[in-house]
Motif scaffolding. Structure first.
Motif, mmCIF file in Angstrom:
data_model
loop_
_atom_site.group_PDB
_atom_site.id
_atom_site.type_symbol
_atom_site.label_atom_id
_atom_site.label_comp_id
_atom_site.label_asym_id
_atom_site.label_seq_id
_atom_site.Cartn_x
_atom_site.Cartn_y
_atom_site.Cartn_z
ATOM 1 N N UNK A 50 0.822 -1.211 0.000
ATOM 2 C CA UNK A 50 0.000 0.000 0.000
ATOM 3 C C UNK A 50 0.857 1.263 0.000
ATOM 4 N N UNK A 51 0.406 2.261 -0.719
ATOM 5 C CA UNK A 51 1.098 3.545 -0.792
ATOM 6 C C UNK A 51 0.714 4.397 0.416
ATOM 7 N N UNK A 52 1.516 5.403 0.724
ATOM 8 C CA UNK A 52 1.138 6.308 1.811
ATOM 9 C C UNK A 52 -0.115 7.094 1.431
ATOM 10 N N UNK A 53 -0.852 7.595 2.418
ATOM 11 C CA UNK A 53 -2.092 8.321 2.135
ATOM 12 C C UNK A 53 -1.860 9.562 1.273
ATOM 13 N N UNK A 54 -2.745 9.766 0.322
ATOM 14 C CA UNK A 54 -2.730 10.938 -0.563
ATOM 15 C C UNK A 54 -4.193 11.304 -0.828
ATOM 16 N N UNK A 55 -4.486 12.578 -0.863
ATOM 17 C CA UNK A 55 -5.814 13.017 -1.282
ATOM 18 C C UNK A 55 -5.653 14.244 -2.164
ATOM 19 N N UNK A 56 -6.384 14.234 -3.266
ATOM 20 C CA UNK A 56 -6.382 15.365 -4.191
ATOM 21 C C UNK A 56 -7.833 15.763 -4.373
ATOM 22 N N UNK A 57 -8.182 16.964 -3.929
ATOM 23 C CA UNK A 57 -9.555 17.423 -3.957
ATOM 24 C C UNK A 57 -9.666 18.696 -4.791
ATOM 25 N N UNK A 58 -10.031 18.552 -6.066
ATOM 26 C CA UNK A 58 -10.205 19.742 -6.889
ATOM 27 C C UNK A 58 -11.525 20.429 -6.542
ATOM 28 N N UNK A 59 -11.518 21.749 -6.604
ATOM 29 C CA UNK A 59 -12.739 22.537 -6.418
ATOM 30 C C UNK A 59 -12.842 23.460 -7.630
ATOM 31 N N UNK A 63 -9.257 25.526 -8.459
ATOM 32 C CA UNK A 63 -9.200 25.511 -7.007
ATOM 33 C C UNK A 63 -8.930 24.130 -6.465
ATOM 34 N N UNK A 64 -8.805 24.046 -5.152
ATOM 35 C CA UNK A 64 -8.649 22.760 -4.502
ATOM 36 C C UNK A 64 -7.493 22.724 -3.536
ATOM 37 N N UNK A 65 -7.343 21.585 -2.913
ATOM 38 C CA UNK A 65 -6.276 21.369 -1.954
ATOM 39 C C UNK A 65 -6.014 19.872 -1.887
ATOM 40 N N UNK A 66 -4.979 19.508 -1.170
ATOM 41 C CA UNK A 66 -4.691 18.086 -1.047
ATOM 42 C C UNK A 66 -3.596 17.819 -0.049
ATOM 43 N N UNK A 67 -3.413 16.534 0.251
ATOM 44 C CA UNK A 67 -2.335 16.088 1.127
ATOM 45 C C UNK A 67 -1.495 15.085 0.346
ATOM 46 N N UNK A 68 -0.209 15.337 0.286
ATOM 47 C CA UNK A 68 0.722 14.486 -0.441
ATOM 48 C C UNK A 68 1.341 13.464 0.499
ATOM 49 N N UNK A 69 2.027 12.444 -0.038
ATOM 50 C CA UNK A 69 2.697 11.486 0.836
ATOM 51 C C UNK A 69 3.613 12.217 1.805
ATOM 52 N N UNK A 70 3.641 11.761 3.032
ATOM 53 C CA UNK A 70 4.473 12.392 4.043
ATOM 54 C C UNK A 70 3.753 13.522 4.762
ATOM 55 N N UNK A 71 2.521 13.833 4.374
ATOM 56 C CA UNK A 71 1.734 14.834 5.062
ATOM 57 C C UNK A 71 1.828 16.242 4.524
ATOM 58 N N UNK A 79 -2.825 21.256 -7.294
ATOM 59 C CA UNK A 79 -4.031 20.442 -7.446
ATOM 60 C C UNK A 79 -4.707 20.725 -8.785
ATOM 61 N N UNK A 80 -4.765 21.976 -9.159
ATOM 62 C CA UNK A 80 -5.355 22.348 -10.444
ATOM 63 C C UNK A 80 -4.587 21.711 -11.592
ATOM 64 N N UNK A 81 -3.258 21.715 -11.494
ATOM 65 C CA UNK A 81 -2.425 21.126 -12.547
ATOM 66 C C UNK A 81 -2.619 19.612 -12.614
ATOM 67 N N UNK A 82 -2.742 18.965 -11.465
ATOM 68 C CA UNK A 82 -2.856 17.509 -11.428
ATOM 69 C C UNK A 82 -4.225 17.045 -11.911
ATOM 70 N N UNK A 83 -5.273 17.661 -11.388
ATOM 71 C CA UNK A 83 -6.597 17.091 -11.580
ATOM 72 C C UNK A 83 -7.686 18.093 -11.941
ATOM 73 N N UNK A 84 -7.540 19.340 -11.575
ATOM 74 C CA UNK A 84 -8.628 20.289 -11.699
ATOM 75 C C UNK A 84 -9.019 20.670 -13.104
ATOM 76 N N UNK A 85 -8.100 20.673 -14.034
ATOM 77 C CA UNK A 85 -8.414 21.145 -15.380
ATOM 78 C C UNK A 85 -9.334 20.198 -16.137
#
Length: 100
Positions: A50-59, A63-71, A79-85
């Motif tokens: 299992x990978x460390x916890x990650x969350x990517x929340x686009x708004x 917009x948006x925010x997230x938590x990367x591995x390691x906190x 976040x916009x670059x990764x998923x929001x567009x």
């Protein structure tokens, strides 16, 4: 079934990781490699880690925010670059061989 050598599961049924769609894809690659090994008569199997916890929340698209591995907290721009567009639709179109 737990303890069985040649039973493979991915996604929610695997109950080994958080319930996220991206996890099933990673698990599927491991399961497929193990099934290929089994069919070829190779005794070696690869374990899923299992990978460390990650969350990517686009708004919205910018917009948006997230938590990367390691906190580490990811800001709006990342976040916009990764998923929001496009909500990663390009990646799925490529995986499914759908023309852009």
């Amino acid at each position: 079934m737990e303890g069985s050598r040649d039973v493979y599961a991915v996604g929610d049924i695997a109950a080994i990781d958080a319930n996220k769609a991206g996890i099933a894809g990673s698990q599927a690659k491991i399961a497929a490699a193990n099934i290929r090994s089994w069919l070829a008569g190779d005794a070696e199997r690869v374990s899923y880690t299992p990978a460390p916890p990650v969350i990517i929340l686009p708004l919205g698209p910018e917009g948006g925010s997230g938590q990367l591995p390691g906190g580490e907290i990811a800001g709006t721009e990342l976040i916009s670059r990764i998923k929001g567009q496009d909500m990663m639709t390009g990646r799925y179109a490529e995986m499914l061989n759908i023309p852009g």
